[in-house]
Design an enzyme around this catalytic site. Sequence first.
Site, PDB file in Angstrom:
ATOM      1  N   SER A  59      -1.202   5.195  -5.448  1.00 50.05           N
ATOM      2  CA  SER A  59      -0.782   4.049  -5.883  1.00 50.05           C
ATOM      3  C   SER A  59       0.056   4.119  -7.053  1.00 50.05           C
ATOM      4  O   SER A  59       0.393   5.261  -7.458  1.00 50.05           O
ATOM      5  CB  SER A  59      -2.339   3.346  -6.754  1.00 50.05           C
ATOM      6  N   TYR A 109      -9.041   4.893 -13.192  1.00 44.57           N
ATOM      7  CA  TYR A 109      -8.659   4.618 -11.754  1.00 44.57           C
ATOM      8  C   TYR A 109      -7.040   5.273 -11.623  1.00 44.57           C
ATOM      9  O   TYR A 109      -6.734   6.320 -10.880  1.00 44.57           O
ATOM     10  CB  TYR A 109      -8.147   3.115 -11.377  1.00 44.57           C
TER      11      TYR A 109
END
Length: 264
Positions: free
Chosen positions: A149, A162
């Site tokens: 990501s 995350y």
Amino acid sequence: MLDTLASRHVETRAIITGGAQGLGLAIALRLVAEGCPRLVLAGRDEVKGAGAVDLLAAAGAEASFVCADLSRVEDCFRLVDTAAAEMGGANALVNAAATCDRGGLLDTTPEIWARLMDTNARGPFFTMQRFAEQAIARQEPAAIVNILSMVIHCGQPFLAPYTASKAALAALTKNLAQAHRRDRIRVNGIACGWMDTEGEDATQRRYHGAGDDWLEKAEAEQPFGQLIKPAEVAGLASYLLAAEAGVMTGSIIDYDQNIAGAYF
């Protein structure tokens, strides 16, 4: 264009985690369109898994689904062992499964931290471990693509754990690429930006109170007038898994319309 690539993956036997929906399923469909005959998908939802298998079968591939919680190391091993039993071992692996709970420095619980790290970093690590062990034992070249990501560059404050989990997987991508070059195992990563998936739809509704028009509003604000579409990223993942990627390994490619480090 796919007609000209129909034989790119005729020798590919793929494992795709998170393969029952979203980007994982898009990659599976792309591989099959390019000739991949055998796949094993993994995820938590058996109903979605069965639907994905039916889609791939209709496209001409032999596919199966392993219901697995990849935060559990034993499930990671069972997935790769199932692929070995069903198709003689995999030579392509896509780690697309992930969880994206919210949490910042002040409100992340130990449970949230553990869940994110276990699913997004530990799970891919031990899946890659078993995959590499088997590829080395067969003396067969292999390729891995880790779905990362853009948060690896920083991430929003409410995505602290995350961000940590995806940054850990990014570092592992380079480390394992270096470690296993001479085993002819290539390891690359794709750092995706904001993507239009059913998982993102659920996240927006659950955490941000989004309504039915959230996607339309979000896309109107983007430089290219859209969020990333899974089918777009699938083409890059397919290339990275293919022999035509040559010796490319240890690369992390930003796939986004916003540039890390830019300020306007």
